[in-house]
Design a protein around this motif. Structure first.
Motif, short mmCIF file in Angstrom:
data_model
loop_
_atom_site.label_atom_id
_atom_site.label_comp_id
_atom_site.label_asym_id
_atom_site.label_seq_id
_atom_site.Cartn_x
_atom_site.Cartn_y
_atom_site.Cartn_z
N ILE A 345 0.80 -1.22 -0.03
CA ILE A 345 0.14 -0.04 0.03
C ILE A 345 0.71 1.28 -0.20
O ILE A 345 0.58 2.18 -0.68
CB ILE A 345 -1.00 0.14 1.28
CG1 ILE A 345 -1.99 -1.16 1.01
CG2 ILE A 345 -1.66 1.22 1.43
CD1 ILE A 345 -2.68 -1.41 2.41
N ALA A 346 2.05 1.10 0.85
CA ALA A 346 2.89 2.44 0.80
C ALA A 346 3.61 2.65 -0.37
O ALA A 346 3.87 3.90 -0.98
CB ALA A 346 3.97 2.16 1.95
N ASP A 347 3.97 1.46 -1.00
CA ASP A 347 4.64 1.66 -2.43
C ASP A 347 3.63 2.32 -3.42
O ASP A 347 4.00 3.32 -4.28
CB ASP A 347 5.19 0.34 -2.86
CG ASP A 347 6.38 -0.03 -2.09
OD1 ASP A 347 7.17 0.59 -1.70
OD2 ASP A 347 6.59 -1.17 -2.16
N ALA A 348 2.37 1.80 -3.45
CA ALA A 348 1.39 2.19 -4.43
C ALA A 348 0.96 3.65 -4.14
O ALA A 348 0.83 4.52 -5.10
CB ALA A 348 0.06 1.29 -4.47
N ALA A 349 0.85 4.07 -2.73
CA ALA A 349 0.55 5.71 -2.60
C ALA A 349 1.67 6.32 -2.95
O ALA A 349 1.36 7.54 -3.46
CB ALA A 349 0.27 5.51 -1.10
N ALA A 350 2.81 6.00 -2.66
CA ALA A 350 4.08 6.95 -3.01
C ALA A 350 4.05 7.06 -4.78
O ALA A 350 4.25 8.00 -5.02
CB ALA A 350 5.47 6.35 -2.53
N SER A 351 4.03 5.99 -5.33
CA SER A 351 3.79 5.85 -6.82
C SER A 351 2.83 6.71 -7.35
O SER A 351 2.96 7.57 -8.19
CB SER A 351 3.80 4.70 -7.37
OG SER A 351 3.65 4.47 -8.81
N ARG A 352 1.63 6.83 -6.94
CA ARG A 352 0.35 7.44 -7.42
C ARG A 352 0.60 8.97 -7.09
O ARG A 352 0.16 9.78 -7.85
CB ARG A 352 -0.79 6.78 -6.87
CG ARG A 352 -2.12 7.31 -7.50
CD ARG A 352 -1.66 6.75 -8.87
NE ARG A 352 -2.86 7.03 -9.94
CZ ARG A 352 -3.90 6.21 -10.04
NH1 ARG A 352 -4.03 5.30 -9.73
NH2 ARG A 352 -5.08 6.57 -10.81
N SER A 353 1.07 9.18 -5.75
CA SER A 353 1.11 10.74 -5.50
C SER A 353 2.34 11.44 -5.97
O SER A 353 2.66 12.63 -5.70
CB SER A 353 0.99 10.73 -3.73
OG SER A 353 1.90 10.24 -3.12
N LEU A 385 -1.25 13.18 3.19
CA LEU A 385 -0.80 12.00 2.21
C LEU A 385 -2.31 11.34 1.67
O LEU A 385 -2.25 11.10 0.29
CB LEU A 385 0.00 10.64 2.82
CG LEU A 385 0.16 9.55 2.32
CD1 LEU A 385 1.01 9.88 0.97
CD2 LEU A 385 0.74 8.58 2.95
N GLU A 386 -3.06 11.27 2.29
CA GLU A 386 -4.41 10.73 1.97
C GLU A 386 -5.24 11.81 1.01
O GLU A 386 -5.63 11.47 -0.12
CB GLU A 386 -5.59 10.46 3.12
CG GLU A 386 -5.14 9.29 4.01
CD GLU A 386 -6.41 8.86 4.95
OE1 GLU A 386 -7.40 8.92 4.55
OE2 GLU A 386 -6.17 8.99 5.88
N ASN A 387 -5.00 13.14 1.32
CA ASN A 387 -5.56 14.16 0.24
C ASN A 387 -4.81 14.07 -1.04
O ASN A 387 -5.42 14.19 -2.01
CB ASN A 387 -5.52 15.51 0.91
CG ASN A 387 -6.23 15.46 2.21
OD1 ASN A 387 -7.31 14.95 1.94
ND2 ASN A 387 -6.09 16.64 2.94
N ALA A 388 -3.35 13.89 -1.07
CA ALA A 388 -2.77 13.85 -2.05
C ALA A 388 -2.88 12.56 -2.96
O ALA A 388 -3.15 12.86 -4.39
CB ALA A 388 -1.07 13.76 -1.83
N VAL A 389 -3.21 11.35 -2.35
CA VAL A 389 -3.57 10.19 -3.09
C VAL A 389 -4.82 10.36 -3.65
O VAL A 389 -5.19 10.10 -4.71
CB VAL A 389 -3.33 9.05 -2.29
CG1 VAL A 389 -4.22 7.66 -3.09
CG2 VAL A 389 -2.02 8.87 -1.64
N ARG A 390 -5.81 10.88 -3.01
CA ARG A 390 -7.01 11.23 -3.57
C ARG A 390 -7.24 12.09 -4.72
O ARG A 390 -7.82 12.07 -5.65
CB ARG A 390 -8.07 11.82 -2.23
CG ARG A 390 -9.42 11.81 -2.75
CD ARG A 390 -10.54 12.27 -1.62
NE ARG A 390 -10.38 11.23 -0.57
CZ ARG A 390 -9.95 11.31 0.54
NH1 ARG A 390 -9.11 12.30 0.95
NH2 ARG A 390 -9.92 10.60 1.51
N ALA A 391 -6.36 13.32 -4.54
CA ALA A 391 -6.33 14.21 -5.73
C ALA A 391 -5.63 13.43 -6.78
O ALA A 391 -6.12 13.73 -8.18
CB ALA A 391 -5.34 15.24 -5.12
N ALA A 392 -4.58 12.43 -6.68
CA ALA A 392 -4.22 11.82 -7.75
C ALA A 392 -5.05 10.98 -8.52
O ALA A 392 -4.99 10.73 -9.54
CB ALA A 392 -2.67 11.23 -7.46
N VAL A 393 -5.76 10.20 -7.70
CA VAL A 393 -7.02 9.05 -8.17
C VAL A 393 -8.10 9.64 -8.42
O VAL A 393 -8.52 9.48 -9.81
CB VAL A 393 -7.15 8.12 -7.07
CG1 VAL A 393 -8.20 7.27 -7.42
CG2 VAL A 393 -5.75 7.43 -6.54
#
Length: 400
Positions: A345-353, A385-393
């Protein structure tokens, strides 16, 4: 608007359909009984296997490694009539027919008098599995000295059977009494003892290490066996059993040795244990849910849990709870399955954000807050971090 949740109480009560639950309980008890029966049967079989394995040692009719069937066949080729007996009466009848050699295995169930009666009827006696008591009764003395840990030994004696056989590697060692002949010296013991027995001789040797099927071909074992057991036209091979015992009349049972109050107390304890098991294990019916007239606000539940964490002064545990929630939400945002690990999950979050992988791993996994300030900082970074991932997704849903 605050979120509310209804508290649900659970109690034990009767239901309208108790039959399935009762059948399950009956099936569970039947399964337990079958398991106990299976364990008992397996234990009995294993015990029986152990008994048969022990019985096989020096058995003249056994072809196993510990049996002595090969020796019996060799003696038969030399014209010796081998009579195998397994009870005392048959042994006495076989020895009464004429001069015969008696091959005797260990006889712990026989009294000294019974042992003397059997051996006195033989011209020669060969004790195949000597014990100190057997040495005293049959040979008139001698004690067990130990066990040979070396190799073969020369006879170094005047016993004709041993001299003709040559070197052997004895097993058990013995210490002779005055007037005995001893052969095969090893350290402070001897591998064979010989003493006068009426008009013949009585010999003690550890046949387990010399005369069994697996050891007969080594050194001079076969020659020694034929020389000792083939001195008469008939060899009576006696395998004493528990049925031959004449000690039962004088032995006291366990019930006779214990005080009279022990058995009733044991029974009472068993009954008390059974009653306690029924008392503690009884149930009035399956668990059913019941709605209680109490409403608890979700915010109050969260606040109460937060106060517990604060009073416990355990920011690490609180951080774990925050991270667990964040990891679950991130997994759903990123479309990962329930089996995804924290590292994935951490790797996917870093890659997406587009954030630094080490930083994301620190926020979600590795960093350990030690103070309330660290915990507050970690909470803010998790939210960011959650906001950044949500913005990217979901960029169309990103708040302005």
């Amino acid at each position: 608007m605050s979120t509310t949740s209804e508290a649900v109480g659970v109690h034990s009560g009767d239901t309208s359909t108790p039959r399935p639950d009762r059948r399950r309980r009956i099936a569970a008890w039947i399964a337990i009984a079958l398991v106990l029966i299976g364990v008992g049967t397996a234990g009995s079989l294993l015990a029986g296997i152990g008994q048969w394995t022990q019985r096989d040692v020096l058995d003249p009719e056994s072809a196993g490694a510990n049996g002595s069937r090969a020796l019996v066949q060799i003696l038969g080729e030399h014209g010796i009539d081998v009579v195998v007996v397994r009870d005392r009466a048959a042994a006495e009848n076989a020895l009464a027919g004429g001069p015969a050699t008696l091959a005797l295995t260990d006889a712990p169930a026989l009294s000294d008098e019974a042992l003397e009666t059997v051996t006195d009827a033989a011209a020669d006696v060969v004790v195949l599995d000597p014990r100190s008591r057997t040495l005293r009764v049959v040979l008139g003395g001698g004690i067990a000295q130990g066990f040979n840990t070396g190799g073969a030994a020369r006879p170094d004696c005047d016993v004709r059977a041993a001299v003709r056989a040559g070197s052997v590697a004895p097993g058990a060692l013995f210490s002779p009494e005055e007037g005995m002949q001893a052969c095969y010296p090893v350290d402070d013991g001897w591998g064979l003892l010989s003493a006068p027995h009426g008009s013949g001789t009585a010999v003690a040797v550890d046949a387990r290490e010399l005369f069994t099927n697996g050891n007969l071909a080594r050194n001079g074992n076969a020659a020694l066996a034929v020389n000792l057991l083939g001195g008469s036209p008939t060899l009576v091979w006696y395998m004493p059993g528990l049925a031959d015992s004449d000690l039962a009349a004088g032995d006291r049972t366990l019930g006779e040795l214990t005080p009279p109050w022990v058995s009733p107390v044991i029974v009472l304890l068993l009954v008390a244990a059974l009653a306690a098991a029924i008392w503690r294990g009884r149930r009035f019916g399956p668990l059913v849910s019941e709605r209680l007239p109490v409403t608890v606000r979700g915010s109050e539940t969260a606040e109460g849990r937060a106060r517990l964490y604060a009073e416990a002064r355990d920011p690490l545990h609180a951080a774990d709870q925050l991270r667990i929630g964040a990891l679950g939400r991130l997994a759903r945002l990123l479309g990962l399955g329930a089996a995804a690990s924290a590292d994935e999950i951490a790797d996917a979050a870093a890659s997406r954000s587009g954030a630094d992988r080490g930083t994301v791993h620190g926020v979600l996994i590795t960093e350990l807050p030690s103070t309330d300030a660290d915990l507050l900082s970690l909470s803010s970074r998790l939210r960011a971090l959650e906001n950044a991932v949500r913005a990217a997704v979901r960029p169309e849903r990103t708040p302005e």
